[in-house]
Design a protein around this motif. Structure first.
Motif, PDB file in Angstrom:
ATOM      1  N   MET A   1      13.599  98.111  23.497  1.00  0.00           N
ATOM      2  CA  MET A   1      15.104  99.211  22.669  1.00  0.00           C
ATOM      3  C   MET A   1      16.161 100.502  23.707  1.00  0.00           C
ATOM      4  SD  MET A   1      14.610  98.037  18.876  1.00  0.00           S
ATOM      5  CE  MET A   1      13.115  97.819  18.413  1.00  0.00           C
ATOM      6  N   GLU A   2      14.835 101.428  23.084  1.00  0.00           N
ATOM      7  CA  GLU A   2      15.523 102.686  24.238  1.00  0.00           C
ATOM      8  C   GLU A   2      15.599 101.769  26.007  1.00  0.00           C
ATOM      9  OE1 GLU A   2      12.117 105.309  23.578  1.00  0.00           O
ATOM     10  OE2 GLU A   2      12.877 105.418  21.999  1.00  0.00           O
TER      11      GLU A   2
ATOM     12  N   GLY B   1      19.323 100.560  25.353  1.00  0.00           N
ATOM     13  CA  GLY B   1      20.226 101.559  24.987  1.00  0.00           C
ATOM     14  C   GLY B   1      20.338 102.157  26.915  1.00  0.00           C
ATOM     15  N   ARG B   2      19.817 102.920  27.266  1.00  0.00           N
ATOM     16  CA  ARG B   2      19.775 103.530  29.060  1.00  0.00           C
ATOM     17  C   ARG B   2      20.594 102.461  29.511  1.00  0.00           C
ATOM     18  NH1 ARG B   2      14.678 104.437  30.630  1.00  0.00           N
ATOM     19  NH2 ARG B   2      14.669 105.283  28.164  1.00  0.00           N
TER      20      ARG B   2
ATOM     21  N   ASN C   1      22.709  99.747  28.892  1.00  0.00           N
ATOM     22  CA  ASN C   1      24.132  98.885  27.949  1.00  0.00           C
ATOM     23  C   ASN C   1      23.708  98.231  28.249  1.00  0.00           C
ATOM     24  OD1 ASN C   1      26.012  99.104  26.580  1.00  0.00           O
ATOM     25  ND2 ASN C   1      27.321  98.879  28.308  1.00  0.00           N
TER      26      ASN C   1
ATOM     27  N   ASP D   1      18.902 102.500  15.886  1.00  0.00           N
ATOM     28  CA  ASP D   1      19.955 103.690  16.557  1.00  0.00           C
ATOM     29  C   ASP D   1      20.093 103.714  18.532  1.00  0.00           C
ATOM     30  OD1 ASP D   1      19.543 105.971  14.730  1.00  0.00           O
ATOM     31  OD2 ASP D   1      17.612 107.033  15.679  1.00  0.00           O
ATOM     32  N   ALA D   2      19.800 102.346  18.552  1.00  0.00           N
ATOM     33  CA  ALA D   2      19.971 101.774  19.655  1.00  0.00           C
ATOM     34  C   ALA D   2      21.986 101.679  19.700  1.00  0.00           C
ATOM     35  CB  ALA D   2      19.836  99.875  19.879  1.00  0.00           C
ATOM     36  N   PRO D   3      22.359 102.186  20.704  1.00  0.00           N
ATOM     37  CA  PRO D   3      23.590 102.449  20.624  1.00  0.00           C
ATOM     38  C   PRO D   3      24.356 100.822  21.746  1.00  0.00           C
ATOM     39  CG  PRO D   3      22.454 103.170  22.654  1.00  0.00           C
ATOM     40  CD  PRO D   3      22.071 102.858  21.668  1.00  0.00           C
ATOM     41  N   VAL D   4      23.692  99.503  21.497  1.00  0.00           N
ATOM     42  CA  VAL D   4      24.271  98.438  21.575  1.00  0.00           C
ATOM     43  C   VAL D   4      23.852  97.483  20.895  1.00  0.00           C
ATOM     44  CG1 VAL D   4      23.350  98.886  24.197  1.00  0.00           C
ATOM     45  CG2 VAL D   4      21.272  97.930  22.259  1.00  0.00           C
TER      46      VAL D   4
ATOM     47  N   GLY E   1      28.921 102.069  21.030  1.00  0.00           N
ATOM     48  CA  GLY E   1      27.497 102.218  20.658  1.00  0.00           C
ATOM     49  C   GLY E   1      27.754 103.105  19.757  1.00  0.00           C
TER      50      GLY E   1
ATOM     51  N   LYS F   1      26.239 101.841  15.578  1.00  0.00           N
ATOM     52  CA  LYS F   1      25.734 102.469  14.602  1.00  0.00           C
ATOM     53  C   LYS F   1      25.743 102.987  13.737  1.00  0.00           C
ATOM     54  CE  LYS F   1      23.426 105.994  17.440  1.00  0.00           C
ATOM     55  NZ  LYS F   1      23.119 107.239  18.467  1.00  0.00           N
TER      56      LYS F   1
END
Length: 318
Positions: free
Chosen positions: A143-144, A147-148, A150, A186-189, A298, A302
């Motif tokens: 998941m991180e 986000g990295r 996108n 917290d995932a910005p996607v 993002g 969130k």
């Protein structure tokens, strides 16, 4: 051989007679088309009547049906160029959780799923879909990663819950689940989760803290299994049907309580009777849920995701 649930015995008897007549037609050249047609019509009506009034406990049985499409089958059907990624970079790889990258209808995505297995060997290998801490740490890592780079996240949940063994607790099971939930929030996607079978306890929420949570018609989603609830409240697992009623674990109940966003219809008789049609419906529903999220930034995703889950705690009343 087709597996029939206990409440499907009358349907099984009718379909058995139909198979016998067809074999007689092939072997002896008899013209039994009218009789076969009559029995088929009767079987379809009985199937429709049975599935129109399933109890929560019966729905739990359907959600656990051995022929129901699992996460790996779902990923194979919906995700092109899927490349699995293994390990939590700390301890080991957990085969109960599948994760990797691929393309969903031309869009690059990160995919997660809890896999129960389809036969004895694969079920043992996958630990019946009950993940250990390293599985949830793998999910968090991916998941991180999403986000990295996108990439939207898609998850397919089918687990009775996290593995409750001593070794899992010793390696930080609760912390690993909490961190996976945190990573989802917290995932910005864009993040779309689908409950395809069982959604049990924190083991399910760890992969379902999403913008949109979808649920198949005969899936279940609950803080605890009916058997576990019955064992705690009545000290008798035989009270599971009563517990299933009280838990409000069906898709209809959860949609009414606004704990899931959409219910995906299944073929008559459940997804196990026509997996291809069920998986097509899942793909269409996931795409419909994902598309409106793709243009959002993002920070907005969130904030809305956080508010969505806070609102569940404020308003959900059983």
């Amino acid at each position: 051989m087709r597996h029939f649930l206990d409440f499907e015995k009358p349907i099984a008897e009718l379909e058995g007679k139909i198979d016998e007549l067809r074999r007689a037609t092939d072997a002896d050249g008899l013209d039994l088309a009218d009789e076969v047609g009559r029995l088929q019509d009767k079987a379809e009506k009985l199937l429709a009547a049975t599935y129109s009034k399933l109890t929560p406990w019966q729905k739990a049985q359907v959600a656990r049906h051995p022929d129901r499409p699992k996460a790996l089958q779902t990923i194979q059907a919906l995700i092109q160029d899927f490349t699995p990624l293994a390990g939590d970079r700390a301890f080991a790889d957990d085969p109960a959780i599948i994760g990797g990258m691929g393309r969903f209808r031309g869009r690059a995505v990160v995919v997660l799923g809890t896999e129960k297995g389809t036969d004895t060997d694969s079920r043992v290998h996958r630990n019946f879909g009950m993940a250990r801490p390293e599985g949830y740490r793998k999910a968090r890592r991916l998941m991180e990663l999403a986000g990295r780079f996108n990439l939207p996240i898609l998850s397919f949940v089918d687990t009775a819950g996290a593995f409750p063994g001593i070794e899992a607790e010793a390696r930080g099971q609760a912390e690993a689940i909490a961190r996976a939930i945190e990573a989802g929030l917290d995932a910005p996607v864009p993040f779309v989760a689908t409950i395809i079978g069982e959604g049990g306890s924190g083991g399910a929420i760890a992969l379902a803290a999403a913008d949109r949570v979808l649920m198949l018609e005969h899936a279940i989603y609950s803080v605890i299994s009916p058997e576990g609830c019955a064992s705690i409240l009545w000290r008798d697992a035989a009270m599971a049907p009563t517990a299933a009623e009280a838990l409000r674990l069906t898709a209809e109940d959860l949609k009414r309580l606004e704990l899931v966003d959409a219910v995906i219809g299944e073929p008559l008789g459940g997804a196990h009777r026509d997996p291809a049609a069920a998986l097509t419906a899942v793909g269409d529903a996931v795409w419909a849920a994902l598309t409106p999220l793709l243009g959002q930034d993002g920070a907005t995703l969130k904030a809305r995701r956080r508010e969505k889950f806070l609102e569940m705690g404020r308003n959900a009343v059983v």
